[in-house]
Design an enzyme around this catalytic site. Structure first.
Site, PDB file in Angstrom:
ATOM      1  CG  ASP A 117      -8.318  -1.436   3.252  1.00 29.66           C
ATOM      2  OD1 ASP A 117      -8.871  -0.704   2.413  1.00 29.66           O
ATOM      3  OD2 ASP A 117      -7.864  -2.556   2.977  1.00 29.66           O
ATOM      4  CD1 TRP A 125      -5.613  -0.858   0.277  1.00 26.11           C
ATOM      5  CD2 TRP A 125      -4.670  -2.517  -0.883  1.00 26.11           C
ATOM      6  NE1 TRP A 125      -5.573  -0.482  -1.045  1.00 26.11           N
ATOM      7  CE2 TRP A 125      -5.003  -1.479  -1.779  1.00 26.11           C
ATOM      8  CE3 TRP A 125      -4.075  -3.662  -1.394  1.00 26.11           C
ATOM      9  CZ2 TRP A 125      -4.758  -1.553  -3.150  1.00 26.11           C
ATOM     10  CZ3 TRP A 125      -3.831  -3.745  -2.759  1.00 26.11           C
ATOM     11  CH2 TRP A 125      -4.165  -2.703  -3.620  1.00 26.11           C
ATOM     12  CG  ASP A 126      -7.649  -3.955   6.715  1.00 27.07           C
ATOM     13  OD1 ASP A 126      -6.515  -3.764   7.168  1.00 27.07           O
ATOM     14  OD2 ASP A 126      -8.603  -3.213   6.953  1.00 27.07           O
ATOM     15  CG  LEU A 127     -10.358  -8.575   3.240  1.00 24.27           C
ATOM     16  CD1 LEU A 127     -11.460  -8.519   2.201  1.00 24.27           C
ATOM     17  CD2 LEU A 127     -10.725  -9.534   4.364  1.00 24.27           C
TER      18      LEU A 127
END
Length: 409
Positions: free
Chosen positions: A133, A163-165
């Site tokens: 991320d 962005w990960d989430l």
């Protein structure tokens, strides 16, 4: 947790945030998620924050899942894993991973064991190179838009792995779309969700790529100002800092009414030849005129009085609090909210644990599951999914091909 996806089984071999959060979303809608772990734990098993040596991060992302611990470096361990992934059944044969696209977990090798297999692969970049991320975020200019105006060119990273989430949530519904396609056609497939593509596509959806392409300029920093509308932090008479936003016409008119600044706003409109009520962008363009009017009026009101009036007038605001303050003050961050329940995890004492953030009419929400102990379900999974005998499982333990919760090394 709900039961909407009851009967669906996802096999997960993944670490960090994006892919495990995808599995968590599916689990909280009712799917069974069988997590394959390396004996002794994978690269995220001890990540901070920790308590009593246990990773609260790992517990949070893997609660409710089943954990089987396998020696992923051994041929026998790899054969076990691929057999679990390709196990038969109409609601089976779905694999979630962030392992490299090549190797023993490649789509081609797995597909040879089950032709209609669905593989969901979360990646850093579409070419398979590594990214997380924070490196994706730095590469698309977000740190240059973040922070005080006075920062100049120095980047400011943010702490939320957005962005990960987002990739984890995006991946969850792409898997459901692939599962529906398989029901209709009998065809499996590999889905690839690169973090970098999720990030760049998101900026495109928000118009930011078009903005820069058309203007030829990067968006500058605006500090705590809300870009393109009226919004900023202000301080009340009793020293409380609150965030106030006025995007809609109702929010703006309510704010003006509560603060009693209607006449001053009208004079500013006449002088500039604009209407602040009709266009949120005009409020942003004239923020240097409007901010002092709002700030002076808020500075003369106590928070409780002001926010009660804003609520009544349809205003939009939020307090500034630390997380510990929110835990002690906000009823939505407590067991009063059905999203949360106190659950005891392997790390020790019970703590507030979230389940699904969505509510479904007519559907009962179960309590959030607890995090597994590493390898807790090894024997159960080998019996239920692969049909191994007690003797066969004992031999795998003896050769350290698998491990239970008490035999980690």
């Amino acid at each position: 947790m709900y039961k909407l996806l009851k009967g669906m089984r996802i096999v997960e071999a993944a670490s960090f945030i994006a892919a495990p959060s995808c599995g968590l979303h599916l689990l909280q809608l009712g799917a069974e998620v069988v997590r394959i772990d390396q004996i002794g734990g994978g690269p995220d098993f001890f990540r901070w924050p920790r308590a009593a040596g246990a990773s609260l991060y790992w517990e949070g992302l893997n609660k409710g899942k089943k954990s089987i611990a396998v020696d992923l470096g051994s041929p026998q361990g790899r054969e076990l894993v691929t057999s679990l992934i390709a196990a038969p059944g109409p609601d089976r044969g779905m694999f979630l991973t962030n392992f490299p696209a090549a190797g023993f977990l490649s789509y081609e090798r797995l597909k040879a064991k089950r032709d209609d297999l669905i593989v969901l692969r979360v990646m850093g970049r579409p070419d398979g190179t590594t990214a997380v991320d924070y490196t994706v975020n730095s590469a698309i200019g977000i740190p240059q838009m973040t922070g005080p105006v006075s920062m100049g060119d120095e980047p400011v990273n943010h702490v939320l792995p957005a962005w990960d989430l987002l990739a984890g949530a995006y991946a969850a519904f792409t898997l459901l779309a692939a599962e529906r396609h398989r029901r209709d056609t009998g065809q499996g497939q590999e889905i690839r969700v690169p973090l970098s593509d999720v990030a760049m596509a998101s900026l495109g959806h928000l118009g930011q790529i078009a903005e820069t392409a058309i203007t030829g300029a990067d968006r500058p920093r605006y500090g705590n100002e809300l870009f393109g509308a009226f919004g900023r932090d202000f301080v009340t008479r009793d020293g409380k800092r609150i965030m106030i936003v006025a995007i809609t016409q109702r929010q703006w008119s309510g704010l003006v009414e509560v603060l009693g600044i209607g006449e001053a706003v009208e004079r500013a409109e006449e002088a500039a030849g604009v209407s602040f009520a009709r266009d949120e962008g005009v409020r942003f363009e004239h923020r240097e005129t409007l901010n002092p009017l709002v700030a002076a009026a808020i500075a003369g009101r106590n928070q409780g009085e002001l926010t009660a009036a804003l609520d009544a007038a349809g205003g939009c605001w939020g307090p500034y609090r630390t997380l510990s303050q929110a835990l002690s003050e906000d009823p939505d961050l407590s067991e009063a909210n059905p999203v949360f329940a106190k659950v005891q995890h392997p790390s020790g004492p019970a703590y507030l644990t979230p389940g699904s953030a969505a509510s479904f009419s007519g559907q009962e929400r179960d309590l959030p599951g607890r995090s597994p102990v590493l390898g807790e379900h090894t024997d159960e999974v080998l019996v239920d999914i692969l049909g191994l005998s007690e003797t066969e499982i004992g031999a795998l333990h003896d050769r350290k091909i698998v491990a239970g919760p008490e035999t980690q090394n």
